[in-house]
Design a protein around this motif. Structure first.
Motif, PDB file in Angstrom:
ATOM      1  N   GLY A   1      21.633  55.984  79.616  1.00  0.00           N
ATOM      2  CA  GLY A   1      21.669  56.726  78.359  1.00  0.00           C
ATOM      3  C   GLY A   1      22.052  58.186  78.497  1.00  0.00           C
ATOM      4  O   GLY A   1      22.748  58.739  77.640  1.00  0.00           O
TER       5      GLY A   1
ATOM      6  N   TRP B   1      25.706  59.098  78.090  1.00  0.00           N
ATOM      7  CA  TRP B   1      26.381  58.770  76.841  1.00  0.00           C
ATOM      8  C   TRP B   1      27.338  59.843  76.329  1.00  0.00           C
ATOM      9  O   TRP B   1      28.440  59.546  75.886  1.00  0.00           O
TER      10      TRP B   1
ATOM     11  N   LYS C   1      30.988  58.653  75.834  1.00  0.00           N
ATOM     12  CA  LYS C   1      31.487  58.660  74.461  1.00  0.00           C
ATOM     13  C   LYS C   1      32.792  59.457  74.357  1.00  0.00           C
ATOM     14  O   LYS C   1      33.727  59.052  73.669  1.00  0.00           O
TER      15      LYS C   1
ATOM     16  N   TRP D   1      23.853  55.908  72.018  1.00  0.00           N
ATOM     17  CA  TRP D   1      23.815  55.081  73.218  1.00  0.00           C
ATOM     18  C   TRP D   1      23.273  53.684  72.908  1.00  0.00           C
ATOM     19  O   TRP D   1      23.790  52.687  73.377  1.00  0.00           O
TER      20      TRP D   1
ATOM     21  N   PHE E   1      25.889  51.533  71.486  1.00  0.00           N
ATOM     22  CA  PHE E   1      26.885  51.184  72.490  1.00  0.00           C
ATOM     23  C   PHE E   1      26.421  49.970  73.293  1.00  0.00           C
ATOM     24  O   PHE E   1      27.170  49.022  73.496  1.00  0.00           O
TER      25      PHE E   1
END
Length: 83
Positions: free
Chosen positions: A3, A6, A10, A32, A35
């Motif tokens: 996490g 992220w 991203k 996260w 995702f």
């Protein structure tokens, strides 16, 4: 990939989406948790440079729950365009 990655994952994902060649998605997930919930197996990985900056990521998810497709995955490979 965890996490705390992220933000950088991203960013790499967003740059891939912007090419129009990477995915049918129009934007990366907002969080996260979203995702991870999008059919990816827990084997997503990141590539980092010597300073720990994320250069790209790889993910995979099953294409079907049907027995005939057992072991078949849809894969994603995203590399930051500056790399």
């Amino acid at each position: 990939m965890v996490g705390s990655d992220w933000s950088e994952v991203k960013d790499v994902y967003r740059t891939g989406i912007e090419t129009g060649h990477a995915t049918f998605e129009s934007a990366p997930p907002a969080a996260w948790e979203d995702f991870g919930a999008t059919r990816r197996l827990d084997l997503c990985r990141v590539a980092v440079d010597a300073d720990g900056k994320i250069l790209g990521w790889v993910g995979a998810g099953p294409v079907s729950s049907r027995e005939v497709y057992r072991g078949v995955v849809e894969h994603s490979i995203y590399v930051h365009p500056d790399v």
